[in-house]
Design a protein around this motif. Sequence first.
Motif, PDB file in Angstrom:
ATOM      1  N   TYR A  76      33.785  14.070 -30.017  1.00 33.50           N
ATOM      2  CA  TYR A  76      32.698  14.948 -30.453  1.00 33.50           C
ATOM      3  C   TYR A  76      33.230  16.109 -31.287  1.00 33.50           C
ATOM      4  CZ  TYR A  76      29.684  12.533 -27.046  1.00 33.50           C
ATOM      5  OH  TYR A  76      28.963  11.598 -26.348  1.00 33.50           O
ATOM      6  N   ASN A 122      34.154  14.803 -34.675  1.00 38.11           N
ATOM      7  CA  ASN A 122      32.969  14.588 -35.505  1.00 38.11           C
ATOM      8  C   ASN A 122      32.491  15.895 -36.117  1.00 38.11           C
ATOM      9  OD1 ASN A 122      30.676  12.856 -36.422  1.00 38.11           O
ATOM     10  ND2 ASN A 122      29.507  14.213 -35.097  1.00 38.11           N
ATOM     11  N   ARG A 176      35.057  17.006 -38.889  1.00 39.31           N
ATOM     12  CA  ARG A 176      35.061  16.215 -40.142  1.00 39.31           C
ATOM     13  C   ARG A 176      33.813  16.531 -40.967  1.00 39.31           C
ATOM     14  NH1 ARG A 176      30.865  11.979 -40.961  1.00 39.31           N
ATOM     15  NH2 ARG A 176      30.118  11.482 -38.880  1.00 39.31           N
ATOM     16  N   ALA A 222      31.797   8.979 -42.464  1.00 41.00           N
ATOM     17  CA  ALA A 222      32.365   8.032 -41.503  1.00 41.00           C
ATOM     18  C   ALA A 222      31.779   6.644 -41.734  1.00 41.00           C
ATOM     19  CB  ALA A 222      32.083   8.487 -40.071  1.00 41.00           C
ATOM     20  N   SER A 246      28.231   4.899 -40.061  1.00 41.22           N
ATOM     21  CA  SER A 246      27.083   5.818 -40.024  1.00 41.22           C
ATOM     22  C   SER A 246      26.745   6.286 -41.435  1.00 41.22           C
ATOM     23  CB  SER A 246      27.369   7.009 -39.101  1.00 41.22           C
ATOM     24  OG  SER A 246      28.567   7.670 -39.464  1.00 41.22           O
ATOM     25  N   SER A 277      24.466  11.534 -40.196  1.00 43.58           N
ATOM     26  CA  SER A 277      25.238  12.141 -39.107  1.00 43.58           C
ATOM     27  C   SER A 277      25.083  13.648 -39.196  1.00 43.58           C
ATOM     28  CB  SER A 277      26.715  11.733 -39.153  1.00 43.58           C
ATOM     29  OG  SER A 277      27.297  12.082 -40.391  1.00 43.58           O
TER      30      SER A 277
END
Length: 814
Positions: free
Chosen positions: A667, A670, A673, A680, A683, A754
Motif C-alpha cells: 500500500y 502504491n 509510485r 502500474a 490497472s 488507480s
Amino acid sequence: MSERARVAIVGGGIMGVSLLYHLAKLGWQDVVLLEKTELTAGSTWHAAGLCTHFAHNPTIMEMRASSVRLYRDRLPAEVGRDIGFHPCGALRVTRSPERMDEFRQVRGLGRFMGHEFRILSPDELAEVYPLCTLDGIVGAIHEPFDGHADPSQATQALAERARAMGARIDRHRPVTAIERRSNGEWLLSTDKGEILAQQIVNAAGTWCREIGQMMGVDLPVVPMLHQYLVTDRVEAVARRQESGLAELPIIRDPEESWYLRQERDGFICGPYEKEPQPWSLDGVPPEFGMELLPPDLERVEGIVAMAMERVPALAEAGIKTIVNGPITFTPDANPLVGPAFGLPNAWLLTGSSMGVMEGGGAGAFLARWIVEGAPPMDALAVDPRRFGGYADRAYRLEKAVECFGLQFGIHYPFEERPAARGKRVTPLYARQETAGAVFGSAYGWERPNWFSSGKAEEAPLTFRRPAWFDAVADECRTVAGAVGLADLSAFAKFEISGQGAAAFMEGLGAKPPPRKLGRLGLMHVLAPSGGIDSEFTVTRLADERFYLTSAAAAERHDEQLLRERSATLSDVMIRNRTEEIGILAVMGPKARDLLQPLAELELDEVTFPWLSARHLRVAGLPLRALRVSYVGELGWELHAPLARLAELYDALVEAGRPLGLGHFGAYAMNAMRLEKGYPAWGSDLTSERTPLESGLAAFVRYEGREFIGREAMLRRAGRPDSWRLVLLALEEGADPFAMHPVMSDASPVGIVTSAAYGHRVGQYLALAYLTPEASGREDNLSVEVLGRPVAARIVSQPPYDPKNRKPAGSDRAI
C-alpha cells in the motif's frame, strides 16, 4: 481420414453456442461445435436466466450488458420472433450503509460505461416494488434495463443463426480423447470419427475439467449445487397481471442472500446458502446430462423464510418445483475466458457461475480475441492465466465454497478474502509476521500490504478511509526520511538466453533492450491491437542473456507470451525463475549508508550508476543488485536465492536498526509510485490502451524497428478517438481508490484507474484516462467518489521530486 475444422468447440451450453454464433458472425464458417448430448445440457437448461448489468469491473459489466443486448434486441430481430427475454428491470435492497456505498460505486462505474443505475430511497423502492416490506431498509439500487432470459430459447436461437451462417453443430457426439499434434493442431476423437482442428475451445461447462484433462490443462473449477424454488400461483402477482401491470422487477436481498423473480403468475426464489455443497469434485458422472439432484429444502429453508418476510406474498404460495442442479465456480467467481496456459491454439470459455448472464457477451468477447489476436477489452478479470499452479485441488475447493457463500458479499476495495491462503510463502513470512505484517495475496504469494505497530490484524473493510491509513503514512515517512525495506519476491521473474536471445529481445517490445551489459530498462510488449500486453524490467546480463521481471499477477500470462513469441526460434530458451529468486527492496536516502558496509563493491554513482545491475556480495551472500526505484527514492533491489533470503533479511535489519530502518508494504509503495506518476500494469496499463495513450512515449522506439503492434499503435496515435493517461490531484473530502468516473459538466469524460493519498506531498492523487470528450474541458474536472463530486486538476509533472534528484542521493538529477 479426419474431418478438418478451423475451430472445434467442445460443449453446447449457452457459452459455447454463443461463441459459435459470434465466430460465424465474424466470417469464420469452418467451425464445428461438439455436444455429447443435447444443447443446453449440464447447467444451461435449468438456469434461472437472470441478466444484469451490475458488476465491479468494466469488462465484466460490458460482458453482461452485451448479453442483454443480444437476447433483448439482436437475436429476436435476426430470427424474427420473441426468444423469451423479459426486460423487467432489477433491484437490490439493503439494510447496510456500507452496501449503499457499494451501490454508489457501481453506479459511478455504470455512468462511465453508459449503463443506468438508480439509487432509491425506501419510499422510492416501495413505488418500484410495492410487494416489498421496508423494515430496516436504508435504500436500494435499481437496474432498469436488467431482465431474465429463457436459457433454452436463447441457446436455440443462437444455434439457428450459427447454422444459417455456415457453422456446424454435432449433437450426441461426445469427445473421447484429445491429442495435440506437433504442428500445433488438435485431434479430437469421437465415436463418429476424428476431427483435426487448427484451434480448440473448451466450453464444456460442468464437464470442463474432464475436457481440460484430455487437453492437458488443470482447471480450477468446482461444480456447486444451487437450488431454487418455483411456486404455484401467487394471488398478488396474478392480480397485477390481470390489471395489466408490468412484470415485477427481479429483487435481491444481498444481506439475506436470495433473489426473487416473477415466473408467470408465481415466483422463482433462489437462495445462496452460507455453507454450500460442492458436487462431483473429482469427476462428473459421464451419464449426467439433463438430470437434477434430489431437492434438499432443509439447506435453504431459513433463507427462503427471510425472503417471505421481505415479500410476504411469497409466503402465500405453494411450491411447484424445486430445482437442484450444479453450476460451476472458479476461485473468484469470474469465468475463464481466454488462452489455456501452455497450450498453443487452445482456448477456455467456461467456469461461469452465471452462464446465461455472461454467456452471450463472453462468446462475443472470445470470438474477437480469437479472430483479432487481442481481447476487445482488458481481460485480466477473466483471463484463465490469472490463476497459477498454486490453484490445486484444495485451493479450488476452498475458494469455490467461499465464493458461493459470498455470492452476495460486498466487494470492498482492498478486500483480502481468507480462504486458501498461504499457498506460496517466502522464508521471511514468520519474520514479517512478527514485525506486524498484514498480508495480502498476490498470485498465491503472501505479500505484506502494510505493517501494524501492534499485533498484526486485518483492518475493518470499508469504502471510506481505511484503518491502515496512518500506518501507511508512517511507512512512507520512513522511506522518505531514512530507509525502508520491502519484500518484492512475488514479482514474476524470467531468464532469456541462447544464441538468438538478443535478436528475439530486440524485436519483442516497443523499446529495444539495453545495449550495454549491466544496464536495465523498461520494455512494453504490445498486443496486435497496439495496446500494452505486458510490461517488463529488462536487465542485460550478457550479449545473449537477459533477466526480466514483471507483475506478480502476470506470471503465467507473461510466460506464455514469451514462449509463444519465441516458439519458432530453436536457439532461444525461456526459464521461469519466480520461485528460485527472492527480492528485497532497500529504499530511502540512507539506503547507501545501510548497504555500503555490507557490500563488497562501491555503491557510488560512478561504480554503480542509476538503471544498472551488478553481481556482488551483500553480507556475504552472492546476489544481483538492480539500481532502480519504483518509489522515487535512492534505492536498490537485491535479487538473491529465495532459499537464502532470510540470511539477507536478517543482516539488513540488524545493520539498519541504528539508521531508523522500517518495513513498508504494497500500500505504501502504491501511494509513493503515484506521487511519481508511475503507472502500474494491470490497472493503469492494459491491452486497451497503447503506450502513446498511456504517457509512455519515452519508452517507445519505432523508427527503423519492427515489433508486434507497431503499426496499430501508430494508426491509433493519429485518430481523434485516442485516450490519454493523466495524473490528477484531488481536493480533500473523499478517499478515492479506482473505477470512479471523471466528470465535466455532469458528463463522464474519463475513468480513474488507480488512486491513493500521497503522504509525502500531502494530497490525493489519481491516474485516470481521459476520453476524447474531455478535450477542451480539462479545466473543469471532478472525480465522482461514491456519488460525491471531488474537484480535480491535471498535474503536469510529478508532485514528488519532479526533477528526479532523490534517486541519485544528491542534488543532481538523474
